[in-house]
Design an enzyme around this catalytic site. Structure first.
Site, PDB file in Angstrom:
ATOM      1  N   CYS A   1       0.786  -1.244   0.000  1.00  0.00           N
ATOM      2  CA  CYS A   1       0.000   0.000   0.000  1.00  0.00           C
ATOM      3  C   CYS A   1       0.811   1.284   0.000  1.00  0.00           C
ATOM      4  O   CYS A   1       0.646   2.116  -0.885  1.00  0.00           O
ATOM      5  CB  CYS A   1      -0.945   0.016   1.195  1.00  0.00           C
ATOM      6  SG  CYS A   1      -2.250  -1.194   1.045  1.00  0.00           S
TER       7      CYS A   1
HETATM    8  C1  UDX Z   1      -0.730  -0.329   5.546  1.00  0.00           C
HETATM    9  C2  UDX Z   1      -1.715   0.539   6.340  1.00  0.00           C
HETATM   10  O1  UDX Z   1      -1.341   0.560   7.722  1.00  0.00           O
HETATM   11  C3  UDX Z   1      -3.115   0.042   6.152  1.00  0.00           C
HETATM   12  O2  UDX Z   1      -4.017   0.901   6.830  1.00  0.00           O
HETATM   13  C4  UDX Z   1      -3.427   0.025   4.658  1.00  0.00           C
HETATM   14  O3  UDX Z   1      -4.713  -0.426   4.401  1.00  0.00           O
HETATM   15  C5  UDX Z   1      -2.417  -0.845   3.916  1.00  0.00           C
HETATM   16  O4  UDX Z   1      -1.099  -0.357   4.188  1.00  0.00           O
HETATM   17  P1  UDX Z   1       0.452  -2.675   5.826  1.00  0.00           P
HETATM   18  O5  UDX Z   1       0.989  -2.449   4.454  1.00  0.00           O
HETATM   19  O6  UDX Z   1      -0.061  -4.015   6.177  1.00  0.00           O
HETATM   20  O7  UDX Z   1      -0.713  -1.628   6.113  1.00  0.00           O
HETATM   21  O8  UDX Z   1       1.650  -2.350   6.817  1.00  0.00           O
HETATM   22  P2  UDX Z   1       1.956  -1.433   8.061  1.00  0.00           P
HETATM   23  O9  UDX Z   1       1.913  -2.228   9.293  1.00  0.00           O
HETATM   24  O10 UDX Z   1       1.161  -0.196   8.043  1.00  0.00           O
HETATM   25  O11 UDX Z   1       3.490  -1.086   7.747  1.00  0.00           O
HETATM   26  C6  UDX Z   1       3.884  -0.532   6.493  1.00  0.00           C
HETATM   27  C7  UDX Z   1       5.369  -0.402   6.401  1.00  0.00           C
HETATM   28  O12 UDX Z   1       5.833   0.640   7.238  1.00  0.00           O
HETATM   29  C8  UDX Z   1       6.157  -1.646   6.829  1.00  0.00           C
HETATM   30  O13 UDX Z   1       7.240  -1.804   5.941  1.00  0.00           O
HETATM   31  C9  UDX Z   1       6.612  -1.316   8.214  1.00  0.00           C
HETATM   32  O14 UDX Z   1       7.771  -2.004   8.580  1.00  0.00           O
HETATM   33  C10 UDX Z   1       6.874   0.186   8.081  1.00  0.00           C
HETATM   34  N1  UDX Z   1       6.778   0.938   9.338  1.00  0.00           N
HETATM   35  C11 UDX Z   1       5.596   1.011  10.007  1.00  0.00           C
HETATM   36  C12 UDX Z   1       7.897   1.620   9.813  1.00  0.00           C
HETATM   37  O15 UDX Z   1       8.987   1.582   9.211  1.00  0.00           O
HETATM   38  N2  UDX Z   1       7.770   2.369  10.946  1.00  0.00           N
HETATM   39  C13 UDX Z   1       6.600   2.476  11.635  1.00  0.00           C
HETATM   40  O16 UDX Z   1       6.562   3.186  12.646  1.00  0.00           O
HETATM   41  C14 UDX Z   1       5.485   1.761  11.151  1.00  0.00           C
END
Ligand code: UDX
Length: 431
Positions: free
Chosen positions: A265
């Site tokens: 996403c």
């Molecule tokens: C995300 C959104 O949270 C969700 O609402 C949407 O519908 C789809 O995209 P997701 O892709 O499952 O969900 O992952 P998420 O847990 O949000 O993490 C996304 C990325 O950001 C990951 O690579 C994660 O490692 C990174 N991340 C997240 C960070 O580097 N730091 C953070 O503080 C949070």
């Protein structure tokens, strides 16, 4: 209600299971026969916590079924959710061909259906897609929107790994609808969900999804940029964000510095919003920078390792975590890929390990070694980099690192407490 769901990927299958578990009758549709057969046996084609157990129960009780026949699914239900993929096109914009095909298939079925039906887009699409391309395709059925069928847009905010929980306990449910009748049907679908409902128009619903993801991605890139400043100054970015995040206007979530954001996403949606802005003749300075920081961050992590251990040439470097985050086998846009490429470019021998994602990663990267377990992964390594946040990485101790040749650990997600690690050279992002 009787609900059909087109597309049985992460979003479609989780939504189907979620709807069925609150009592709706769900018919999932996919063009892939193998996936359909798996679902009908109660086996989810994707890994998602809790999904297998729940799917098994719902298939056995007959609340959820799968089919390859879109027409049958539309005719037999009251509402159809379109949950197909919207990958990035070559120019960073959205490839809407799956959406268009799904809408055309639904239109064919609508042409044969006498009673009213609602079509709801759940896939992330740029504003104007539902009342543009989707509506046009549906109108090719000869049926009239408002009279014969309704139209809605209901974005998802599911995080992989905890998608079922996010589905069942959402912060909010956003319901964009073309008219009152469509909106009331969506309200009925979500009757059992205790979350606040945001009722709005189609384009606003589409934009809420984009902007939510763009702002979350912005928080991460912001944390990553600040972390680089902190690294030069002896300040720990995690302490900083702990203090910053207590301000309720800011909030601590998604301010964890790391290797950058990946997944299906964030990168795709930010790129698509940038493209959308450009189509409108607008600039996108802030979002451009969000993407730029994210491209730089994996390379920055490798630079950090090299600065601390010297040349990476002929060094055995283990990358722990190949999925884009812990808790999933999904490798889409994983930061492990640019990191592995950078390591290989600098002459390292790379060993990859992930509890669930090794198979998927090895389809893309066949030029590194893969380890069967954590011990094998660390054995004889000159350094290891923790790329994602699997629970088993959080539990690593000095004993686990003892098998390494040089005990250099670069914690790319700040999972470990260095004060508890003996004999290990600990490097942390933002530290
Ligand atoms: C995300 C959104 O949270 C969700 O609402 C949407 O519908 C789809 O995209 P997701 O892709 O499952 O969900 O992952 P998420 O847990 O949000 O993490 C996304 C990325 O950001 C990951 O690579 C994660 O490692 C990174 N991340 C997240 C960070 O580097 N730091 C953070 O503080 C949070």
């Amino acid at each position: 209600m009787r609900i059909s769901v087109i597309g049985t990927g992460y979003v479609g299958l989780v939504s189907g299971v979620g709807f069925a578990s609150v009592g709706h009758d769900v018919l999932c549709v996919d063009i892939d026969e193998e996936k359909v057969e798996m679902i009908n046996r109660g086996e989810p084609p994707i890994y998602e916590k809790g999904l297998e157990e729940l799917l098994g129960v719902l298939v056995t009780s007959g609340k959820l079924k799968a089919t390859t026949d879109t027409a049958r699914a539309v005719v037999k239900t009251d509402i159809t959710f379109i949950c197909v993929g919207t990958p990035s096109g070559e120019d960073g914009g959205q490839d809407l061909s799956y959406i268009e095909k799904a809408a055309e298939d639904v239109a064919e079925a609508l042409a044969k259906k006498d009673d009213y039906h609602v079509v709801c887009v759940k896939s992330t699409v740029k504003p104007g897609t539902t009342d543009g391309l989707v509506l046009r395709a549906l109108e090719s059925s000869g049926k009239k929107v408002g009279d014969d069928f309704g139209l809605a847009m209901n974005p998802e905010f599911l995080r992989e790994g905890i998608a079922l929980k996010d589905f069942m306990e959402p912060d909010r449910v956003v319901i964009g609808a073309l008219d009152k009748r469509s909106m009331e049907i969506l309200a009925e679908v979500y009757k059992e969900f205790p979350a606040p409902k945001v009722y709005t128009d189609l384009r606003t619903a589409e934009m809420i999804k984009y902007v939510s993801n763009a702002l979350l991605a912005t928080k991460i890139s912001f944390a990553n940029e600040v972390s680089r400043i902190c690294e030069e100054t002896g300040i720990d970015v995690y302490d900083v964000m702990g203090g910053v995040g207590l301000d309720h206007r800011i909030n601590r979530d998604f301010l964890n510095a790391g290797c950058g954001f990946g997944g299906s996403c964030f990168p795709k949606d930010v790129k698509a919003l940038v493209k959308y802005a450009h189509e409108l003749g607008m600039s996108s300075h802030l979002l451009d920078a969000v993407l730029e920081v994210n491209e730089e961050q994996p390379v920055h992590v490798i630079d950090m390792l090299e600065r601390n251990m010297g040349s990476l040439e002929d060094k055995k470097v283990t990358v722990l975590g190949l999925a884009f985050k812990g808790g999933t086998d999904d490798i889409r846009e994983t930061r492990a890929l640019p990191m592995v490429k950078e390591l290989v470019k600098r002459g390292s021998e790379v060993v990859g390990y992930d509890p669930e994602a090794m198979k998927n990663f090895s389809f893309v990267v066949d030029y590194i070694d893969y380890a069967g377990d954590l011990e094998e992964a660390l054995e004889g390594a000159d350094a290891c980099i923790i790329q994602n946040d699997w629970q088993e990485f959080k539990e690593l101790t000095s004993d686990d690192f003892a098998v390494m040749k040089n005990k250099i650990v670069l914690d790319g997600r700040r999972l470990l407490d260095p004060s508890k690690l003996d004999g290990v050279t600990y490097l942390g992002v933002g530290l």
